[in-house]
Design a protein around this motif. Structure first.
Motif, mmCIF file in Angstrom:
data_model
loop_
_atom_site.group_PDB
_atom_site.id
_atom_site.type_symbol
_atom_site.label_atom_id
_atom_site.label_comp_id
_atom_site.label_asym_id
_atom_site.label_seq_id
_atom_site.Cartn_x
_atom_site.Cartn_y
_atom_site.Cartn_z
ATOM 1 N N LEU A 52 1.062 -1.214 0.119
ATOM 2 C CA LEU A 52 -0.025 -0.123 -0.261
ATOM 3 C C LEU A 52 0.664 1.316 0.048
ATOM 4 O O LEU A 52 2.132 0.917 0.459
ATOM 5 C CB LEU A 52 -1.387 0.167 1.418
ATOM 6 N N ASP A 53 0.416 2.258 -0.461
ATOM 7 C CA ASP A 53 0.769 3.486 -0.290
ATOM 8 C C ASP A 53 0.916 4.220 1.561
ATOM 9 O O ASP A 53 1.631 3.267 2.319
ATOM 10 C CB ASP A 53 -0.274 5.287 -0.011
ATOM 11 N N ARG A 54 2.751 4.235 1.248
ATOM 12 C CA ARG A 54 3.467 4.881 2.528
ATOM 13 C C ARG A 54 4.013 3.007 2.588
ATOM 14 O O ARG A 54 4.747 3.595 4.002
ATOM 15 C CB ARG A 54 2.540 5.422 3.602
ATOM 16 N N SER A 55 3.916 2.489 2.698
ATOM 17 C CA SER A 55 4.578 0.717 3.260
ATOM 18 C C SER A 55 6.212 1.342 3.006
ATOM 19 O O SER A 55 5.994 -0.376 4.046
ATOM 20 C CB SER A 55 3.744 0.155 2.515
ATOM 21 N N LYS B 51 7.690 0.882 0.380
ATOM 22 C CA LYS B 51 8.249 0.775 -0.688
ATOM 23 C C LYS B 51 9.645 1.105 -2.237
ATOM 24 O O LYS B 51 11.248 0.375 -2.126
ATOM 25 C CB LYS B 51 7.179 0.530 -1.858
ATOM 26 N N SER B 52 9.886 2.226 -2.156
ATOM 27 C CA SER B 52 10.305 3.154 -2.841
ATOM 28 C C SER B 52 10.892 3.577 -1.859
ATOM 29 O O SER B 52 12.418 3.513 -2.477
ATOM 30 C CB SER B 52 9.963 4.726 -3.032
ATOM 31 N N ARG C 239 3.386 8.327 9.990
ATOM 32 C CA ARG C 239 4.460 8.495 8.472
ATOM 33 C C ARG C 239 4.073 9.252 7.379
ATOM 34 O O ARG C 239 3.166 10.148 8.162
ATOM 35 C CB ARG C 239 4.944 6.818 7.372
ATOM 36 N N ALA C 240 4.707 10.216 6.631
ATOM 37 C CA ALA C 240 4.449 11.098 6.011
ATOM 38 C C ALA C 240 2.967 11.518 6.053
ATOM 39 O O ALA C 240 2.429 9.905 5.489
ATOM 40 C CB ALA C 240 4.894 11.351 5.294
ATOM 41 N N ALA D 18 6.851 -4.525 7.346
ATOM 42 C CA ALA D 18 7.104 -3.274 6.975
ATOM 43 C C ALA D 18 6.809 -2.088 8.470
ATOM 44 O O ALA D 18 7.418 -1.256 7.839
ATOM 45 C CB ALA D 18 6.945 -2.621 5.745
ATOM 46 N N GLY E 242 7.739 -1.408 11.832
ATOM 47 C CA GLY E 242 9.494 -1.029 12.323
ATOM 48 C C GLY E 242 11.060 0.817 11.838
ATOM 49 O O GLY E 242 10.393 1.223 10.768
ATOM 50 N N SER E 243 11.376 0.155 12.546
ATOM 51 C CA SER E 243 12.182 1.412 11.467
ATOM 52 C C SER E 243 13.173 0.728 10.315
ATOM 53 O O SER E 243 12.726 0.178 9.641
ATOM 54 C CB SER E 243 14.153 1.523 12.041
ATOM 55 N N ILE E 244 13.396 1.630 9.251
ATOM 56 C CA ILE E 244 13.679 1.962 7.946
ATOM 57 C C ILE E 244 14.927 0.687 7.762
ATOM 58 O O ILE E 244 15.164 -0.537 6.900
ATOM 59 C CB ILE E 244 14.489 2.881 7.191
ATOM 60 N N VAL F 11 12.826 -2.959 8.748
ATOM 61 C CA VAL F 11 12.487 -3.312 7.621
ATOM 62 C C VAL F 11 13.073 -3.852 6.999
ATOM 63 O O VAL F 11 13.551 -5.071 5.629
ATOM 64 C CB VAL F 11 11.811 -2.222 6.668
HETATM 65 P P1 ADP Z 1 5.875 4.086 -0.712
HETATM 66 O O1 ADP Z 1 6.990 4.065 -1.848
HETATM 67 O O2 ADP Z 1 5.382 2.435 -0.204
HETATM 68 O O3 ADP Z 1 4.758 5.048 -0.887
HETATM 69 P P2 ADP Z 1 7.730 5.355 1.100
HETATM 70 O O4 ADP Z 1 9.196 4.205 0.979
HETATM 71 O O5 ADP Z 1 7.535 6.843 0.201
HETATM 72 O O6 ADP Z 1 6.869 4.280 1.192
HETATM 73 O O7 ADP Z 1 7.784 6.105 2.523
HETATM 74 C C1 ADP Z 1 6.646 6.855 2.668
HETATM 75 C C2 ADP Z 1 7.479 7.486 3.637
HETATM 76 O O8 ADP Z 1 7.638 6.987 5.058
HETATM 77 C C3 ADP Z 1 8.294 8.541 3.639
HETATM 78 O O9 ADP Z 1 7.844 10.067 3.448
HETATM 79 C C4 ADP Z 1 9.912 7.664 3.814
HETATM 80 O O10 ADP Z 1 10.269 8.799 4.508
HETATM 81 C C5 ADP Z 1 8.751 6.811 5.280
HETATM 82 N N1 ADP Z 1 9.246 5.640 5.952
HETATM 83 C C6 ADP Z 1 9.754 4.906 4.962
HETATM 84 N N2 ADP Z 1 9.955 3.377 5.591
HETATM 85 C C7 ADP Z 1 10.060 3.880 6.777
HETATM 86 C C8 ADP Z 1 9.985 2.909 7.960
HETATM 87 N N3 ADP Z 1 10.244 1.943 8.092
HETATM 88 N N4 ADP Z 1 9.372 3.814 9.121
HETATM 89 C C9 ADP Z 1 8.841 5.082 9.400
HETATM 90 N N5 ADP Z 1 9.018 6.042 8.171
HETATM 91 C C10 ADP Z 1 9.261 5.175 6.914
#
Ligand code: ADP
Ligand code: 2DT
Ligand code: MG
Length: 214
Positions: A13-16, A18-19, A141-142, A183, A185-187, A190
């Protein structure tokens, strides 16, 4: 034969995250001396991608089926380049793929089988890592951006459709082709989970590329 590259897809999903993780995986592979490249879907650079981009930013209106087919066409136009990269030993890391295609369009109400059919025959990923995050954790998250699909109710329906997509992948291609990755917990946490999954599929470099939904 020289080993081919791996085809790794990150979905979720969005904000999981991925990027974030796609970029980290790319950097780690290059640091370890492997060739790798990122393929984002939709690829908004091509002529078809520009139409999709206008639609997602609500600058253009398109029929649901028409835009679904554009998303698929956007994959087909990248398909030869993906296959060439894999043959050249370059690992391709895709940020979304046909699975988002089904999940989003089916969540809008299109029939599931209609959604799957235009992607029949695309290169089958060696593994799809599906990043799972609870709505509560994602909310921390954002904030959502302003694009068309960035709404809580639609995202909840997409989550349900992804379960059906996972079932279809596991049934048709085997349980190891779709791996759920926690996904939360911290970056870094993950990332460790993702890296261990990627290391587990090294042996696929000796295998032929299969075709999606065949
Ligand atoms: P997606 O591509 O799935 O939409 P992003 O990688 O763009 O997700 O991440 C969405 C937001 O969450 C970004 O601001 C990113 O820095 C933040 N973020 C990514 N992974 C984590 C994490 N494990 N914990 C907290 N924030 C995260
Ligand atoms: P991002 O660029 O933030 O990942 O958002 N989508 C994507 C579809 O509806 N069908 C598809 O086939 C694909 C690949 C998901 C892109 C948005 O486009 C949606 C979110
Ligand atoms: Mg992203």
């Amino acid at each position: 034969m020289v080993n081919r590259g791996l085809f790794i897809v990150l979905e979720g999903l969005d904000r999981s995250g991925k990027s974030t993780q796609v970029s980290r995986l790319h950097d780690q592979l290059e640091q370890d001396g492997h060739k790798a490249r990122i393929q984002k879907f939709p690829d908004r650079i091509t002529a078809i991608g520009k139409m999709i981009d206008s639609y997602l930013r609500s600058e253009a209106e398109l029929d649901d089926r028409a835009v679904h087919l554009l998303f698929s066409a956007n994959r087909w136009e990248c398909c030869q380049a993906i296959e060439q990269s894999l043959q050249d030993g370059v690992t391709v890391i895709a940020d979304r793929y046909a699975f988002s295609g089904i999940a989003f369009s089916a969540a809008k109400g299109l029939p599931f089988d209609f959604c799957a059919s235009p992607d029949i025959g695309l290169p089958l990923p060696d593994v799809t890592l599906y990043l799972t995050v609870s709505p509560a954790a994602a909310a921390k998250r954002a904030a959502y951006g302003t694009e068309r699909y960035e709404q809580v109710d639609l995202q909840n329906r997409v989550r349900e459709q992804f379960k059906l997509v996972a079932d279809k992948v596991r049934t048709m291609h085997g349980p190891d082709r779709w791996v759920e990755v926690d996904a939360e917990g911290s970056i870094d946490q993950v990332w460790e989970r993702i890296w261990s999954q990627v290391k587990a599929i090294e042996s696929k470099k000796g295998e032929q590329i299969h075709r999606l939904w065949t």
